[in-house]
Design a protein around this motif. Structure first.
Motif, mmCIF file in Angstrom:
data_model
loop_
_atom_site.group_PDB
_atom_site.id
_atom_site.type_symbol
_atom_site.label_atom_id
_atom_site.label_comp_id
_atom_site.label_asym_id
_atom_site.label_seq_id
_atom_site.Cartn_x
_atom_site.Cartn_y
_atom_site.Cartn_z
ATOM 1 N N GLY A 17 0.817 -1.221 0.000
ATOM 2 C CA GLY A 17 0.000 0.000 0.000
ATOM 3 C C GLY A 17 0.843 1.260 0.000
ATOM 4 N N ILE A 18 1.889 1.270 0.794
ATOM 5 C CA ILE A 18 2.789 2.431 0.844
ATOM 6 C C ILE A 18 3.523 2.583 -0.487
ATOM 7 C CG2 ILE A 18 4.923 3.291 1.912
ATOM 8 C CD1 ILE A 18 3.744 2.109 4.595
ATOM 9 N N ALA A 19 3.997 1.474 -1.027
ATOM 10 C CA ALA A 19 4.696 1.516 -2.311
ATOM 11 C C ALA A 19 3.763 2.016 -3.415
ATOM 12 C CB ALA A 19 5.249 0.134 -2.654
ATOM 13 N N ARG A 20 2.523 1.576 -3.378
ATOM 14 C CA ARG A 20 1.534 2.014 -4.372
ATOM 15 C C ARG A 20 1.312 3.526 -4.270
ATOM 16 N NH1 ARG A 20 -4.302 2.072 -5.114
ATOM 17 N NH2 ARG A 20 -4.798 1.069 -7.076
ATOM 18 N N ALA A 21 1.215 4.036 -3.051
ATOM 19 C CA ALA A 21 1.021 5.476 -2.849
ATOM 20 C C ALA A 21 2.223 6.262 -3.382
ATOM 21 C CB ALA A 21 0.793 5.767 -1.368
ATOM 22 N N ILE A 22 3.419 5.752 -3.157
ATOM 23 C CA ILE A 22 4.631 6.412 -3.674
ATOM 24 C C ILE A 22 4.617 6.402 -5.200
ATOM 25 C CG2 ILE A 22 7.152 6.197 -3.856
ATOM 26 C CD1 ILE A 22 7.063 5.167 -0.903
ATOM 27 N N LEU A 23 4.281 5.264 -5.770
ATOM 28 C CA LEU A 23 4.209 5.173 -7.234
ATOM 29 C C LEU A 23 3.224 6.199 -7.782
ATOM 30 C CD1 LEU A 23 4.020 1.975 -9.348
ATOM 31 C CD2 LEU A 23 2.465 3.831 -9.778
ATOM 32 N N LEU A 24 2.069 6.325 -7.161
ATOM 33 C CA LEU A 24 1.052 7.267 -7.633
ATOM 34 C C LEU A 24 1.501 8.718 -7.493
ATOM 35 C CD1 LEU A 24 -2.113 5.459 -6.278
ATOM 36 C CD2 LEU A 24 -1.588 5.921 -8.695
ATOM 37 N N GLU A 25 2.245 9.007 -6.441
ATOM 38 C CA GLU A 25 2.670 10.392 -6.217
ATOM 39 C C GLU A 25 3.905 10.767 -7.029
ATOM 40 O OE1 GLU A 25 3.810 13.495 -2.609
ATOM 41 O OE2 GLU A 25 2.977 11.530 -2.129
ATOM 42 N N TYR A 26 4.861 9.855 -7.131
ATOM 43 C CA TYR A 26 6.159 10.203 -7.723
ATOM 44 C C TYR A 26 6.472 9.490 -9.037
ATOM 45 C CZ TYR A 26 6.924 12.073 -3.054
ATOM 46 O OH TYR A 26 6.805 12.762 -1.877
ATOM 47 N N GLY A 27 5.739 8.426 -9.349
ATOM 48 C CA GLY A 27 5.999 7.676 -10.567
ATOM 49 C C GLY A 27 6.887 6.466 -10.309
ATOM 50 N N LEU A 28 6.893 5.576 -11.273
ATOM 51 C CA LEU A 28 7.630 4.315 -11.167
ATOM 52 C C LEU A 28 9.130 4.538 -11.028
ATOM 53 C CD1 LEU A 28 7.039 1.298 -11.145
ATOM 54 C CD2 LEU A 28 7.215 1.297 -13.624
ATOM 55 N N GLU A 29 9.639 5.561 -11.701
ATOM 56 C CA GLU A 29 11.082 5.823 -11.675
ATOM 57 C C GLU A 29 11.594 6.149 -10.272
ATOM 58 O OE1 GLU A 29 8.890 7.874 -13.505
ATOM 59 O OE2 GLU A 29 8.944 6.453 -15.161
ATOM 60 N N LYS A 30 10.744 6.743 -9.444
ATOM 61 C CA LYS A 30 11.163 7.147 -8.093
ATOM 62 C C LYS A 30 10.741 6.154 -7.018
ATOM 63 C CE LYS A 30 12.120 11.650 -9.291
ATOM 64 N NZ LYS A 30 12.022 13.017 -9.046
ATOM 65 N N LEU A 31 10.230 5.023 -7.450
ATOM 66 C CA LEU A 31 9.831 3.981 -6.503
ATOM 67 C C LEU A 31 11.082 3.182 -6.129
ATOM 68 C CD1 LEU A 31 7.450 2.513 -5.077
ATOM 69 C CD2 LEU A 31 7.368 1.008 -7.067
ATOM 70 N N THR A 32 11.651 3.481 -4.961
ATOM 71 C CA THR A 32 12.847 2.778 -4.499
ATOM 72 C C THR A 32 12.554 2.091 -3.179
ATOM 73 O OG1 THR A 32 13.694 4.666 -3.231
ATOM 74 C CG2 THR A 32 14.343 4.541 -5.577
ATOM 75 N N VAL A 33 13.301 1.046 -2.908
ATOM 76 C CA VAL A 33 13.143 0.328 -1.644
ATOM 77 C C VAL A 33 13.446 1.268 -0.481
ATOM 78 C CG1 VAL A 33 14.016 -1.581 -0.243
ATOM 79 C CG2 VAL A 33 13.579 -1.931 -2.681
ATOM 80 N N ARG A 34 14.443 2.104 -0.634
ATOM 81 C CA ARG A 34 14.789 3.053 0.436
ATOM 82 C C ARG A 34 13.626 4.011 0.713
ATOM 83 N NH1 ARG A 34 19.031 3.741 2.796
ATOM 84 N NH2 ARG A 34 20.463 2.970 1.243
ATOM 85 N N ARG A 35 13.023 4.563 -0.331
ATOM 86 C CA ARG A 35 11.907 5.495 -0.149
ATOM 87 C C ARG A 35 10.720 4.779 0.506
ATOM 88 N NH1 ARG A 35 10.299 9.750 -4.639
ATOM 89 N NH2 ARG A 35 11.870 10.872 -3.500
ATOM 90 N N ILE A 36 10.466 3.552 0.089
ATOM 91 C CA ILE A 36 9.370 2.773 0.679
ATOM 92 C C ILE A 36 9.654 2.516 2.156
ATOM 93 C CG2 ILE A 36 8.166 0.546 0.642
ATOM 94 C CD1 ILE A 36 8.883 0.510 -2.443
ATOM 95 N N ALA A 37 10.882 2.114 2.463
ATOM 96 C CA ALA A 37 11.263 1.841 3.849
ATOM 97 C C ALA A 37 11.102 3.090 4.714
ATOM 98 C CB ALA A 37 12.697 1.322 3.904
ATOM 99 N N GLU A 38 11.553 4.229 4.204
ATOM 100 C CA GLU A 38 11.412 5.482 4.961
ATOM 101 C C GLU A 38 9.949 5.816 5.213
ATOM 102 O OE1 GLU A 38 13.600 8.365 2.666
ATOM 103 O OE2 GLU A 38 15.541 7.496 3.229
ATOM 104 N N SER A 39 9.128 5.689 4.190
ATOM 105 C CA SER A 39 7.699 5.993 4.347
ATOM 106 C C SER A 39 7.010 5.026 5.296
ATOM 107 C CB SER A 39 7.001 5.954 2.988
ATOM 108 O OG SER A 39 7.449 6.996 2.176
ATOM 109 N N ALA A 40 7.438 3.772 5.277
ATOM 110 C CA ALA A 40 6.841 2.751 6.145
ATOM 111 C C ALA A 40 7.449 2.758 7.542
ATOM 112 C CB ALA A 40 7.020 1.374 5.513
ATOM 113 N N LYS A 41 8.494 3.565 7.717
ATOM 114 C CA LYS A 41 9.236 3.605 8.986
ATOM 115 C C LYS A 41 9.784 2.217 9.330
ATOM 116 C CE LYS A 41 6.755 7.615 10.828
ATOM 117 N NZ LYS A 41 6.695 8.273 9.601
ATOM 118 N N LEU A 42 10.334 1.590 8.291
ATOM 119 C CA LEU A 42 10.957 0.277 8.420
ATOM 120 C C LEU A 42 12.365 0.359 7.822
ATOM 121 C CD1 LEU A 42 7.989 -1.888 7.063
ATOM 122 C CD2 LEU A 42 8.666 -1.664 9.469
ATOM 123 N N SER A 43 13.169 -0.621 8.122
ATOM 124 C CA SER A 43 14.487 -0.670 7.495
ATOM 125 C C SER A 43 14.373 -1.323 6.118
ATOM 126 C CB SER A 43 15.461 -1.470 8.374
ATOM 127 O OG SER A 43 15.115 -2.835 8.342
#
Length: 195
Positions: A17-43
């Protein structure tokens, strides 16, 4: 203190769900594991525990999106809604369905270049075509169709839906829900077996 019990399926859904929200806001090119982890507050290690790699995570997002659309359509069909109402569930008529289309479009290149994405796309399309066939069968009292005619008609309906949806996603100001509905209805009112 007892260790926290983690529902792994729920955590995986949360990450998707968090990754999907990032994809929708920033696009596929900016979908990174690091960005997802930061948004999810996970490592990133926790993300890697649930997904082998970014590609697998993207596949989960893609499948989740297709399943949401498939579920909405199935619910409408099974609840006996009108044919038009059923087909409208496949168009970008609300925020959830607009987001589904945006995600689906974002992954189109993957469906061309990645065998598993392509197989999933074909499989989900076949499911949708079968449900459209069910609508045709439900409405067959007006003019019975043979199997070849049904095959052509279900694919025509699907192609019309995709065309309307692409226009509505790229030009939402000119493709309101009312316009999508009018175009859908006018397309099928031309045939001898209107929906």
């Amino acid at each position: 203190m007892l260790p926290r019990i983690v529902d792994h399926d729920e955590r995986r859904r949360q990450v998707v769900g968090i990754a999907r929200a990032i994809l929708l806001e920033y696009g596929l090119e900016k979908l990174t594991v690091r960005r997802i982890a930061e948004s999810a507050k996970l490592s990133t290690a926790v993300i890697s525990h649930y997904f082998e790699d970014k590609r697998q995570l993207m596949l989960f997002i893609f499948l989740d999106t297709l399943e949401i659309a498939e579920f909405r359509f199935a619910q409408a069909v099974e609840s006996g809604q009108s044919t038009t109402a059923c087909l409208l569930t496949l168009l970008p008529t609300d925020e959830e369905s607009r987001n589904n289309w945006k995600v689906w479009i974002a992954f189109w290149n993957m469906t061309l270049t990645d065998k598993e994405f392509r197989q999933q796309q074909v499989s989900k399309t076949d499911n949708t075509l079968q449900r459209i066939r069910g609508l045709l069968d439900r409405n067959s009292h007006a003019r019975p169709l043979d199997e070849e005619e049904k095959d052509v008609e279900e694919r025509r309906i699907f192609a019309v839906l995709v065309g309307i949806a692409i226009q509505a996603i790229h030009d939402p100001e000119n493709w309101s829900v009312a316009r999508q509905t009018r175009v859908l209805e006018s397309e099928f009112n031309r045939s001898t077996d209107p929906i």
